[in-house]
Design a protein around this motif. Structure first.
Motif, PDB file in Angstrom:
ATOM      1  N   VAL A   5       1.938   6.329   1.170  1.00  0.00           N
ATOM      2  CA  VAL A   5       3.197   6.142   0.455  1.00  0.00           C
ATOM      3  C   VAL A   5       3.318   7.219  -0.609  1.00  0.00           C
ATOM      4  CG1 VAL A   5       4.593   4.587  -0.940  1.00  0.00           C
ATOM      5  CG2 VAL A   5       3.119   3.665   0.867  1.00  0.00           C
ATOM      6  N   GLU A   6       4.369   8.031  -0.484  1.00  0.00           N
ATOM      7  CA  GLU A   6       4.589   9.137  -1.403  1.00  0.00           C
ATOM      8  C   GLU A   6       5.582   8.767  -2.494  1.00  0.00           C
ATOM      9  OE1 GLU A   6       4.765  12.275   2.299  1.00  0.00           O
ATOM     10  OE2 GLU A   6       5.424  12.944   0.324  1.00  0.00           O
ATOM     11  N   THR A  25      -2.942   3.134   1.715  1.00  0.00           N
ATOM     12  CA  THR A  25      -3.133   1.682   1.632  1.00  0.00           C
ATOM     13  C   THR A  25      -3.474   1.148   3.020  1.00  0.00           C
ATOM     14  OG1 THR A  25      -0.797   1.210   2.045  1.00  0.00           O
ATOM     15  CG2 THR A  25      -1.454   1.533  -0.233  1.00  0.00           C
ATOM     16  N   GLY A  26      -3.935  -0.083   3.048  1.00  0.00           N
ATOM     17  CA  GLY A  26      -4.292  -0.718   4.307  1.00  0.00           C
ATOM     18  C   GLY A  26      -5.774  -1.018   4.363  1.00  0.00           C
ATOM     19  N   ARG A  27      -6.247  -1.270   5.555  1.00  0.00           N
ATOM     20  CA  ARG A  27      -7.658  -1.605   5.758  1.00  0.00           C
ATOM     21  C   ARG A  27      -8.439  -0.312   5.948  1.00  0.00           C
ATOM     22  NH1 ARG A  27      -9.329  -4.833   9.879  1.00  0.00           N
ATOM     23  NH2 ARG A  27     -10.839  -5.831   8.480  1.00  0.00           N
ATOM     24  N   ILE A  28      -8.768   0.311   4.838  1.00  0.00           N
ATOM     25  CA  ILE A  28      -9.369   1.643   4.845  1.00  0.00           C
ATOM     26  C   ILE A  28     -10.888   1.546   4.795  1.00  0.00           C
ATOM     27  CG2 ILE A  28      -9.555   3.822   3.594  1.00  0.00           C
ATOM     28  CD1 ILE A  28      -6.732   3.162   2.463  1.00  0.00           C
ATOM     29  N   PHE A  29     -11.530   2.176   5.741  1.00  0.00           N
ATOM     30  CA  PHE A  29     -12.987   2.313   5.674  1.00  0.00           C
ATOM     31  C   PHE A  29     -13.357   3.584   4.901  1.00  0.00           C
ATOM     32  CE2 PHE A  29     -17.350   1.999   6.626  1.00  0.00           C
ATOM     33  CZ  PHE A  29     -17.800   3.241   7.043  1.00  0.00           C
ATOM     34  N   SER A  30     -12.690   4.681   5.233  1.00  0.00           N
ATOM     35  CA  SER A  30     -12.970   5.933   4.527  1.00  0.00           C
ATOM     36  C   SER A  30     -11.760   6.857   4.614  1.00  0.00           C
ATOM     37  CB  SER A  30     -14.198   6.632   5.096  1.00  0.00           C
ATOM     38  OG  SER A  30     -13.971   7.067   6.421  1.00  0.00           O
ATOM     39  N   ILE A  31     -11.601   7.663   3.580  1.00  0.00           N
ATOM     40  CA  ILE A  31     -10.620   8.752   3.563  1.00  0.00           C
ATOM     41  C   ILE A  31     -11.384  10.043   3.390  1.00  0.00           C
ATOM     42  CG2 ILE A  31      -8.709   9.815   2.330  1.00  0.00           C
ATOM     43  CD1 ILE A  31      -7.797   7.392   3.803  1.00  0.00           C
ATOM     44  N   ASN A  76      -7.881   5.946  -3.589  1.00  0.00           N
ATOM     45  CA  ASN A  76      -7.420   6.539  -2.320  1.00  0.00           C
ATOM     46  C   ASN A  76      -6.059   7.215  -2.507  1.00  0.00           C
ATOM     47  OD1 ASN A  76      -9.622   5.854  -0.646  1.00  0.00           O
ATOM     48  ND2 ASN A  76      -8.871   3.765  -0.490  1.00  0.00           N
ATOM     49  N   THR A  77      -5.928   7.959  -3.573  1.00  0.00           N
ATOM     50  CA  THR A  77      -4.659   8.586  -3.939  1.00  0.00           C
ATOM     51  C   THR A  77      -4.872  10.066  -4.188  1.00  0.00           C
ATOM     52  OG1 THR A  77      -3.828   6.540  -4.916  1.00  0.00           O
ATOM     53  CG2 THR A  77      -2.758   8.576  -5.591  1.00  0.00           C
ATOM     54  N   GLN A  78      -3.909  10.850  -3.719  1.00  0.00           N
ATOM     55  CA  GLN A  78      -3.941  12.275  -4.005  1.00  0.00           C
ATOM     56  C   GLN A  78      -2.682  12.652  -4.769  1.00  0.00           C
ATOM     57  OE1 GLN A  78      -3.226  15.183  -0.919  1.00  0.00           O
ATOM     58  NE2 GLN A  78      -2.549  13.624   0.541  1.00  0.00           N
ATOM     59  N   TYR A  79      -2.761  13.781  -5.458  1.00  0.00           N
ATOM     60  CA  TYR A  79      -1.669  14.249  -6.290  1.00  0.00           C
ATOM     61  C   TYR A  79      -1.418  15.733  -6.030  1.00  0.00           C
ATOM     62  CZ  TYR A  79      -3.208  10.053  -8.757  1.00  0.00           C
ATOM     63  OH  TYR A  79      -3.598   8.776  -9.061  1.00  0.00           O
ATOM     64  N   LEU A  80      -0.198  16.158  -6.303  1.00  0.00           N
ATOM     65  CA  LEU A  80       0.130  17.576  -6.284  1.00  0.00           C
ATOM     66  C   LEU A  80       0.927  17.870  -7.546  1.00  0.00           C
ATOM     67  CD1 LEU A  80      -0.139  20.196  -4.608  1.00  0.00           C
ATOM     68  CD2 LEU A  80       2.179  19.733  -3.754  1.00  0.00           C
ATOM     69  N   GLN A  81       0.281  18.558  -8.485  1.00  0.00           N
ATOM     70  CA  GLN A  81       0.956  18.989  -9.699  1.00  0.00           C
ATOM     71  C   GLN A  81       1.579  20.343  -9.420  1.00  0.00           C
ATOM     72  OE1 GLN A  81       1.362  17.416 -12.774  1.00  0.00           O
ATOM     73  NE2 GLN A  81       2.717  19.154 -13.205  1.00  0.00           N
ATOM     74  N   MET A  82       2.896  20.427  -9.565  1.00  0.00           N
ATOM     75  CA  MET A  82       3.628  21.653  -9.260  1.00  0.00           C
ATOM     76  C   MET A  82       4.256  22.184 -10.534  1.00  0.00           C
ATOM     77  SD  MET A  82       5.411  20.528  -5.651  1.00  0.00           S
ATOM     78  CE  MET A  82       6.421  19.268  -6.418  1.00  0.00           C
ATOM     79  N   GLY A 116       2.447  10.691   5.314  1.00  0.00           N
ATOM     80  CA  GLY A 116       3.423  10.026   4.471  1.00  0.00           C
ATOM     81  C   GLY A 116       4.832  10.219   5.012  1.00  0.00           C
ATOM     82  N   GLN A 117       5.778   9.552   4.352  1.00  0.00           N
ATOM     83  CA  GLN A 117       7.163   9.556   4.838  1.00  0.00           C
ATOM     84  C   GLN A 117       7.938  10.788   4.401  1.00  0.00           C
ATOM     85  OE1 GLN A 117       6.092   7.965   2.161  1.00  0.00           O
ATOM     86  NE2 GLN A 117       7.731   7.796   0.617  1.00  0.00           N
ATOM     87  N   GLY A 118       7.379  11.559   3.481  1.00  0.00           N
ATOM     88  CA  GLY A 118       8.050  12.749   2.980  1.00  0.00           C
ATOM     89  C   GLY A 118       8.862  12.460   1.733  1.00  0.00           C
ATOM     90  N   THR A 119       8.887  13.436   0.828  1.00  0.00           N
ATOM     91  CA  THR A 119       9.687  13.308  -0.392  1.00  0.00           C
ATOM     92  C   THR A 119      10.362  14.655  -0.661  1.00  0.00           C
ATOM     93  OG1 THR A 119       9.660  12.606  -2.719  1.00  0.00           O
ATOM     94  CG2 THR A 119       7.781  13.889  -1.968  1.00  0.00           C
ATOM     95  N   GLN A 120      11.631  14.604  -1.012  1.00  0.00           N
ATOM     96  CA  GLN A 120      12.413  15.826  -1.207  1.00  0.00           C
ATOM     97  C   GLN A 120      12.138  16.420  -2.579  1.00  0.00           C
ATOM     98  OE1 GLN A 120      14.757  17.447   0.954  1.00  0.00           O
ATOM     99  NE2 GLN A 120      14.626  19.034  -0.639  1.00  0.00           N
ATOM    100  N   VAL A 121      11.863  17.712  -2.589  1.00  0.00           N
ATOM    101  CA  VAL A 121      11.760  18.475  -3.832  1.00  0.00           C
ATOM    102  C   VAL A 121      12.826  19.565  -3.777  1.00  0.00           C
ATOM    103  CG1 VAL A 121      10.331  20.064  -5.170  1.00  0.00           C
ATOM    104  CG2 VAL A 121       9.311  18.007  -4.169  1.00  0.00           C
TER     105      VAL A 121
END
Length: 125
Positions: A5-6, A25-31, A76-82, A116-121
């Motif tokens: 989820v973005e 999210t979900g039933r995550i064993f590993s990322i 289990n979250t990633q970020y992109l600082q732009m 992810g579903q995509g997010t407009q920038v």
């Protein structure tokens, strides 16, 4: 299964900053490795940045020195600082993660790609 989820896209002036987030999210064993891609109108999807589970990062030449990828393994979250955004950064940004879900009581033996579903920038004055 695993869902990504973005959040965080939007409209910004040239020179401005945005921070994208992508939570698995979900039933995550590993990322494992996590990625940010982008696709501008009429262009192919391109890899922007990647980060391994150990924190090693790589960037496309076009964003080096301006974008920073990071992750919080506990969430289990990633970020992109732009930062220093340019009009040519305008695109739909997609996150991807390689991971293994739980299947019943056992981890899936296969590492799979999740998007992810995509997010407009949009960078515009």
């Amino acid at each position: 299964q695993v869902q990504l989820v973005e959040s965080g896209g939007g409209l910004v002036h040239p020179g401005g900053s945005l921070r994208l987030s992508c939570a698995a999210t979900g039933r995550i064993f590993s990322i494992d490795a996590m990625y940010w891609y982008r696709q501008a109108p009429g262009k192919q999807r391109e890899l922007v940045a990647s980060i391994t589970s150990g924190g090693t990062t790589n960037y496309a030449d076009s964003v080096k020195g301006r974008f920073t990828i990071s992750r919080d393994n506990a969430k289990n979250t990633q970020y992109l600082q732009m930062n220093s955004l340019k009009p040519e950064d305008t695109a739909v940004y997609y996150c991807k993660a390689k991971g293994r879900p739980w299947v019943g009581a056992y981890p899936d033996p296969t590492t799979r790609d999740y998007w992810g579903q995509g997010t407009q920038v949009t960078v515009s004055s």
